[in-house]
Design a protein around this motif. Structure first.
Motif, PDB file in Angstrom:
ATOM      1  N   LEU A 187       0.812  -1.215   0.000  1.00 49.88           N
ATOM      2  CA  LEU A 187       0.000   0.000   0.000  1.00 49.88           C
ATOM      3  C   LEU A 187       0.849   1.270   0.000  1.00 49.88           C
ATOM      4  O   LEU A 187       0.483   2.278   0.597  1.00 49.88           O
ATOM      5  CB  LEU A 187      -0.939   0.001   1.221  1.00 49.88           C
ATOM      6  N   HIS A 188       1.991   1.239  -0.654  1.00 46.77           N
ATOM      7  CA  HIS A 188       2.824   2.432  -0.727  1.00 46.77           C
ATOM      8  C   HIS A 188       2.146   3.518  -1.551  1.00 46.77           C
ATOM      9  O   HIS A 188       1.352   3.237  -2.459  1.00 46.77           O
ATOM     10  CB  HIS A 188       4.166   2.111  -1.397  1.00 46.77           C
ATOM     11  N   ASP A 189       2.500   4.770  -1.257  1.00 43.56           N
ATOM     12  CA  ASP A 189       2.099   5.852  -2.139  1.00 43.56           C
ATOM     13  C   ASP A 189       3.369   6.529  -2.658  1.00 43.56           C
ATOM     14  O   ASP A 189       4.488   6.141  -2.325  1.00 43.56           O
ATOM     15  CB  ASP A 189       1.175   6.854  -1.433  1.00 43.56           C
ATOM     16  N   TYR A 190       3.194   7.551  -3.484  1.00 41.33           N
ATOM     17  CA  TYR A 190       4.341   8.220  -4.082  1.00 41.33           C
ATOM     18  C   TYR A 190       5.277   8.808  -3.029  1.00 41.33           C
ATOM     19  O   TYR A 190       6.502   8.754  -3.168  1.00 41.33           O
ATOM     20  CB  TYR A 190       3.869   9.346  -5.015  1.00 41.33           C
ATOM     21  N   ASN A 191       4.698   9.364  -1.975  1.00 44.30           N
ATOM     22  CA  ASN A 191       5.513   9.991  -0.946  1.00 44.30           C
ATOM     23  C   ASN A 191       6.403   8.969  -0.239  1.00 44.30           C
ATOM     24  O   ASN A 191       7.553   9.258   0.099  1.00 44.30           O
ATOM     25  CB  ASN A 191       4.622  10.696   0.076  1.00 44.30           C
ATOM     26  N   ASP A 192       5.887   7.756  -0.019  1.00 43.32           N
ATOM     27  CA  ASP A 192       6.675   6.698   0.618  1.00 43.32           C
ATOM     28  C   ASP A 192       7.931   6.394  -0.205  1.00 43.32           C
ATOM     29  O   ASP A 192       9.047   6.335   0.327  1.00 43.32           O
ATOM     30  CB  ASP A 192       5.851   5.420   0.762  1.00 43.32           C
ATOM     31  N   ILE A 193       7.720   6.191  -1.498  1.00 46.27           N
ATOM     32  CA  ILE A 193       8.845   5.850  -2.368  1.00 46.27           C
ATOM     33  C   ILE A 193       9.801   7.035  -2.492  1.00 46.27           C
ATOM     34  O   ILE A 193      11.025   6.871  -2.483  1.00 46.27           O
ATOM     35  CB  ILE A 193       8.341   5.406  -3.754  1.00 46.27           C
ATOM     36  N   GLY A 194       9.244   8.235  -2.613  1.00 46.90           N
ATOM     37  CA  GLY A 194      10.084   9.427  -2.720  1.00 46.90           C
ATOM     38  C   GLY A 194      10.982   9.606  -1.512  1.00 46.90           C
ATOM     39  O   GLY A 194      12.179   9.906  -1.646  1.00 46.90           O
ATOM     40  N   GLN A 195      10.437   9.411  -0.318  1.00 43.89           N
ATOM     41  CA  GLN A 195      11.243   9.543   0.898  1.00 43.89           C
ATOM     42  C   GLN A 195      12.303   8.442   0.987  1.00 43.89           C
ATOM     43  O   GLN A 195      13.422   8.681   1.455  1.00 43.89           O
ATOM     44  CB  GLN A 195      10.340   9.495   2.128  1.00 43.89           C
ATOM     45  N   ALA A 196      11.933   7.254   0.541  1.00 44.42           N
ATOM     46  CA  ALA A 196      12.896   6.152   0.564  1.00 44.42           C
ATOM     47  C   ALA A 196      14.074   6.447  -0.359  1.00 44.42           C
ATOM     48  O   ALA A 196      15.236   6.197  -0.013  1.00 44.42           O
ATOM     49  CB  ALA A 196      12.212   4.854   0.146  1.00 44.42           C
ATOM     50  N   ILE A 197      13.784   6.991  -1.531  1.00 44.60           N
ATOM     51  CA  ILE A 197      14.843   7.336  -2.491  1.00 44.60           C
ATOM     52  C   ILE A 197      15.766   8.397  -1.901  1.00 44.60           C
ATOM     53  O   ILE A 197      16.993   8.274  -1.954  1.00 44.60           O
ATOM     54  CB  ILE A 197      14.231   7.833  -3.817  1.00 44.60           C
ATOM     55  N   ARG A 198      15.177   9.430  -1.327  1.00 42.44           N
ATOM     56  CA  ARG A 198      15.984  10.517  -0.761  1.00 42.44           C
ATOM     57  C   ARG A 198      16.839  10.026   0.407  1.00 42.44           C
ATOM     58  O   ARG A 198      18.009  10.400   0.548  1.00 42.44           O
ATOM     59  CB  ARG A 198      15.084  11.672  -0.320  1.00 42.44           C
ATOM     60  N   THR A 199      16.258   9.201   1.258  1.00 43.71           N
ATOM     61  CA  THR A 199      16.992   8.709   2.424  1.00 43.71           C
ATOM     62  C   THR A 199      18.163   7.823   1.995  1.00 43.71           C
ATOM     63  O   THR A 199      19.271   7.945   2.529  1.00 43.71           O
ATOM     64  CB  THR A 199      16.060   7.913   3.352  1.00 43.71           C
TER      65      THR A 199
END
Length: 321
Positions: free
Chosen positions: A108-120
């Motif tokens: 149930l990921h959303d765009y913000n989840d993936i975006g934060q994971a990429i940045r981190t």
């Protein structure tokens, strides 16, 4: 003249008092309130040198690109990420991950989840590969614009499909990726045209082959220009064979045959899921160069289950004494 002097006072204050610390000459004010032109020119020159030096350090500090590490024969270790919380990403990166497999197909990921994971992950200099859940050129571009190192395309069965997916990842003239501005360009100090051309060369395009049809076309898929490599999904293949045990001889035979094909394409990325260290060693021997741990929640559940069971057993033993 007084008005000009008043406007230049902040400049004198900023550069006149701080210039020695920067190693440049003092900017002096003549009796006629004009600026010492030579000193100001010297400061401008040295400021330019400082900026160029900073840009050089910034670019050279970036971690070696994923494609380069693969081509040099490194065996890289990664993990399937379902728990895309920044703190958990930090933990996995600190544990020694070379890359992260961000699953955007399941859960149930959303765009913000993936975006934060990429940045981190980026802060830890760890590469990120995003597995998409739908065939969408726009979704592909948005993940790359967010800063993902590359894309994992699921259910690839033909070379034609692979060629189309690669085109989504690269700018013209190599592909059809749109040229919008995004955070992926923030850390680049060159011009935007050069950045885009470099991005087309650096992007990692992994095809997930998870059917017998895909197996038959595996060599053609790998031969597509721009395909970085493949990930063989033993789970999906075993289901197609009507089997649940990945170690069943029929499943092993299919996987070994596919591994032989991939090995004939040097410098290609070859991802294999490895549930144990022994399995990792076996997969590397068969040609895999990107070893993938199973889903994070499975690992965490197994760890806690083992600890809770051990505690229960110890408590029961103590109660009997």
């Amino acid at each position: 003249m007084k008005q000009i002097f008043i406007h230049l006072l902040p400049v004198f204050f900023l550069f006149g008092f701080g210039s020695k610390s920067l190693g440049c000459k003092d900017i002096k004010v003549k009796k006629d309130n004009s600026i010492n032109a030579f000193a100001f020119t010297e400061y401008t020159k040295r400021d330019s040198v400082i900026k160029k030096s900073f840009d050089t350090v910034k670019n050279s500090s970036m971690k070696e690109k994923l494609k380069e590490r693969i081509s040099k024969g490194e065996v890289l270790k990664g993990a399937v990420i379902d728990i895309a919380h920044p703190t958990f990403i930090e933990v996995v990166c600190a544990a020694g991950a070379d890359f992260l497999f961000l699953d955007f197909e399941h859960g149930l990921h959303d765009y913000n989840d993936i975006g934060q994971a990429i940045r981190t992950a980026e802060l830890s200099n760890v590469s990120t590969l995003v597995r998409l859940g739908e065939r969408s050129s726009n979704l592909t571009v948005r993940m790359l614009d967010a800063g993902a190192t590359g894309i994992l395309f699921p259910h690839v069965e033909t070379a034609e499909e692979a060629a189309e997916f690669v085109s989504w990842c690269r700018y013209k003239p190599l592909g059809i990726r749109g040229s919008g501005f995004a955070r992926a360009s923030i850390s680049y100090s060159g011009n935007e045209y050069e950045r885009r051309q470099q991005a087309s060369k650096d992007v990692v395009c992994i095809m997930i082959v998870e059917s017998l049809k895909g197996k038959e076309n595996l060599a053609k898929i790998l031969a597509v220009e721009g395909v970085s490599g493949v990930f063989i999904s033993q789970g999906s293949i075993s289901m197609e064979l009507g089997l649940s045990d990945w170690k069943d001889p029929k499943v092993v035979k299919v996987l070994d045959e596919m591994a032989t094909v991939v090995k004939s394409f040097p410098n290609s990325a070859f991802l294999r899921l490895s549930l144990t260290p022994d399995e990792a060693v076996k997969n590397v021997a068969s040609g895999a160069n990107m070893i993938l741990l199973t889903h994070d929640w499975q690992l965490i559940k197994g760890m806690y289950s083992g600890l809770f069971n051990d505690i229960t057993n110890k408590l029961n033993q103590a109660a009997k004494k």
